[in-house]
Motif scaffolding. Sequence first.
Motif, PDB file in Angstrom:
ATOM      1  N   MET A  71       0.823  -1.188   0.000  1.00  0.00           N
ATOM      2  CA  MET A  71       0.000   0.000   0.000  1.00  0.00           C
ATOM      3  C   MET A  71       0.867   1.251   0.000  1.00  0.00           C
ATOM      4  N   SER A  72       0.237   2.375  -0.239  1.00  0.00           N
ATOM      5  CA  SER A  72       0.950   3.641  -0.417  1.00  0.00           C
ATOM      6  C   SER A  72       1.153   4.403   0.887  1.00  0.00           C
ATOM      7  N   LYS A  73       2.191   5.217   0.870  1.00  0.00           N
ATOM      8  CA  LYS A  73       2.436   6.176   1.945  1.00  0.00           C
ATOM      9  C   LYS A  73       1.867   7.500   1.438  1.00  0.00           C
ATOM     10  N   ILE A  74       0.899   8.064   2.177  1.00  0.00           N
ATOM     11  CA  ILE A  74       0.157   9.231   1.705  1.00  0.00           C
ATOM     12  C   ILE A  74       0.302  10.389   2.682  1.00  0.00           C
ATOM     13  N   ALA A  75       0.717  11.540   2.166  1.00  0.00           N
ATOM     14  CA  ALA A  75       0.777  12.779   2.945  1.00  0.00           C
ATOM     15  C   ALA A  75      -0.481  13.579   2.642  1.00  0.00           C
ATOM     16  N   LEU A  76      -1.156  13.999   3.683  1.00  0.00           N
ATOM     17  CA  LEU A  76      -2.411  14.732   3.546  1.00  0.00           C
ATOM     18  C   LEU A  76      -2.207  16.157   4.029  1.00  0.00           C
ATOM     19  N   MET A  77      -2.492  17.126   3.142  1.00  0.00           N
ATOM     20  CA  MET A  77      -2.408  18.538   3.483  1.00  0.00           C
ATOM     21  C   MET A  77      -3.777  19.164   3.233  1.00  0.00           C
ATOM     22  N   VAL A  78      -4.193  20.047   4.156  1.00  0.00           N
ATOM     23  CA  VAL A  78      -5.566  20.549   4.134  1.00  0.00           C
ATOM     24  C   VAL A  78      -5.610  22.061   4.259  1.00  0.00           C
ATOM     25  N   GLY A  79      -6.455  22.668   3.425  1.00  0.00           N
ATOM     26  CA  GLY A  79      -6.743  24.092   3.518  1.00  0.00           C
ATOM     27  C   GLY A  79      -8.204  24.271   3.877  1.00  0.00           C
ATOM     28  N   SER A  80      -8.464  24.860   5.039  1.00  0.00           N
ATOM     29  CA  SER A  80      -9.843  24.986   5.505  1.00  0.00           C
ATOM     30  C   SER A  80     -10.046  26.323   6.204  1.00  0.00           C
ATOM     31  N   VAL A  81     -11.227  26.890   6.043  1.00  0.00           N
ATOM     32  CA  VAL A  81     -11.570  28.142   6.706  1.00  0.00           C
ATOM     33  C   VAL A  81     -12.564  27.866   7.842  1.00  0.00           C
ATOM     34  N   GLU A 103     -11.448  20.194   6.773  1.00  0.00           N
ATOM     35  CA  GLU A 103     -10.836  19.417   7.853  1.00  0.00           C
ATOM     36  C   GLU A 103     -11.674  18.186   8.181  1.00  0.00           C
ATOM     37  N   PHE A 104     -13.000  18.332   8.161  1.00  0.00           N
ATOM     38  CA  PHE A 104     -13.865  17.183   8.430  1.00  0.00           C
ATOM     39  C   PHE A 104     -13.697  16.132   7.335  1.00  0.00           C
ATOM     40  N   VAL A 105     -13.634  16.577   6.086  1.00  0.00           N
ATOM     41  CA  VAL A 105     -13.409  15.642   4.983  1.00  0.00           C
ATOM     42  C   VAL A 105     -12.057  14.949   5.164  1.00  0.00           C
ATOM     43  N   ALA A 106     -11.051  15.698   5.584  1.00  0.00           N
ATOM     44  CA  ALA A 106      -9.719  15.127   5.796  1.00  0.00           C
ATOM     45  C   ALA A 106      -9.735  14.066   6.897  1.00  0.00           C
ATOM     46  N   GLU A 107     -10.462  14.326   7.979  1.00  0.00           N
ATOM     47  CA  GLU A 107     -10.567  13.331   9.057  1.00  0.00           C
ATOM     48  C   GLU A 107     -11.175  12.034   8.534  1.00  0.00           C
ATOM     49  N   GLN A 108     -12.238  12.171   7.754  1.00  0.00           N
ATOM     50  CA  GLN A 108     -12.897  10.992   7.194  1.00  0.00           C
ATOM     51  C   GLN A 108     -11.991  10.289   6.180  1.00  0.00           C
ATOM     52  N   ALA A 109     -11.272  11.076   5.383  1.00  0.00           N
ATOM     53  CA  ALA A 109     -10.350  10.516   4.377  1.00  0.00           C
ATOM     54  C   ALA A 109      -9.224   9.751   5.056  1.00  0.00           C
ATOM     55  N   LEU A 110      -8.683  10.314   6.117  1.00  0.00           N
ATOM     56  CA  LEU A 110      -7.599   9.663   6.853  1.00  0.00           C
ATOM     57  C   LEU A 110      -8.049   8.310   7.384  1.00  0.00           C
ATOM     58  N   GLN A 111      -9.246   8.278   7.934  1.00  0.00           N
ATOM     59  CA  GLN A 111      -9.786   7.022   8.451  1.00  0.00           C
ATOM     60  C   GLN A 111      -9.960   6.000   7.323  1.00  0.00           C
ATOM     61  N   LEU A 112     -10.545   6.418   6.212  1.00  0.00           N
ATOM     62  CA  LEU A 112     -10.769   5.519   5.077  1.00  0.00           C
ATOM     63  C   LEU A 112      -9.448   4.973   4.533  1.00  0.00           C
ATOM     64  N   LEU A 113      -8.487   5.851   4.333  1.00  0.00           N
ATOM     65  CA  LEU A 113      -7.204   5.433   3.768  1.00  0.00           C
ATOM     66  C   LEU A 113      -6.469   4.478   4.702  1.00  0.00           C
ATOM     67  N   THR A 114      -6.537   4.745   6.000  1.00  0.00           N
ATOM     68  CA  THR A 114      -5.894   3.867   6.986  1.00  0.00           C
ATOM     69  C   THR A 114      -6.568   2.494   6.987  1.00  0.00           C
ATOM     70  N   GLU A 115      -7.893   2.489   6.937  1.00  0.00           N
ATOM     71  CA  GLU A 115      -8.634   1.222   6.898  1.00  0.00           C
ATOM     72  C   GLU A 115      -8.300   0.411   5.657  1.00  0.00           C
ATOM     73  N   LYS A 116      -7.959   1.097   4.573  1.00  0.00           N
ATOM     74  CA  LYS A 116      -7.592   0.400   3.332  1.00  0.00           C
ATOM     75  C   LYS A 116      -6.129  -0.053   3.342  1.00  0.00           C
ATOM     76  N   HIS A 121      -3.348   1.921   3.856  1.00  0.00           N
ATOM     77  CA  HIS A 121      -2.344   2.928   3.504  1.00  0.00           C
ATOM     78  C   HIS A 121      -1.702   3.512   4.765  1.00  0.00           C
ATOM     79  N   ASP A 122      -0.472   3.951   4.623  1.00  0.00           N
ATOM     80  CA  ASP A 122       0.218   4.678   5.692  1.00  0.00           C
ATOM     81  C   ASP A 122      -0.045   6.158   5.434  1.00  0.00           C
ATOM     82  N   ALA A 123      -1.167   6.645   5.945  1.00  0.00           N
ATOM     83  CA  ALA A 123      -1.605   8.026   5.672  1.00  0.00           C
ATOM     84  C   ALA A 123      -1.408   8.899   6.898  1.00  0.00           C
ATOM     85  N   HIS A 124      -0.838  10.085   6.673  1.00  0.00           N
ATOM     86  CA  HIS A 124      -0.598  11.027   7.761  1.00  0.00           C
ATOM     87  C   HIS A 124      -1.032  12.426   7.349  1.00  0.00           C
TER      88      HIS A 124
END
Length: 146
Positions: free
Chosen positions: A1-11, A16-29, A31-34
């Motif tokens: 699986m892939s190593k994924i860096a997640l960067m977020v721009g939010s006002v 940020e909420f989408v990023a939290e959900q994405a991090l959970q999904l990617l980890t469950e699949k 991936h080494d997501a941070h």
Amino acid sequence: MSKIALMVGSVYGGAEFVAEQALQLLTEKGHDAHWLTEATLDEVLEFDADCWLLISSTTGQGDIPDNLFPFYLELKNRFPLLPTKQFAVIAMGDSSYGDTFCAAGRQLFELMQELQATPVAPMLQVDAGETLQAEDVALPWLAEHF
């Protein structure tokens, strides 16, 4: 699986909420997501991810949110070529704003292409005028492409 860096721009926290959900999904699949909050270019390069996932809302007149803008500027000014990296962009906006709809995401996507990174998929545009919960669109897209 892939190593994924997640960067977020939010006002207001939507990206940020989408990023939290994405991090959970990617980890469950598997991936080494941070999520690299307030990321600097050196920090992201040191993490040495296979793929960069950028999630951003658009603010002002099509601007990148303040918490991601310094990273964008550093990337643009230092201009490290990234031919071995993959990337994906989830852009959030409101189509009622016309030409500035998802403009932050477009800027990020275009810069990553200029840096010679390879897109995993075309940029996902999430329209707040059509979708109340951005994760309802973003998570199936992530599951398909990751």
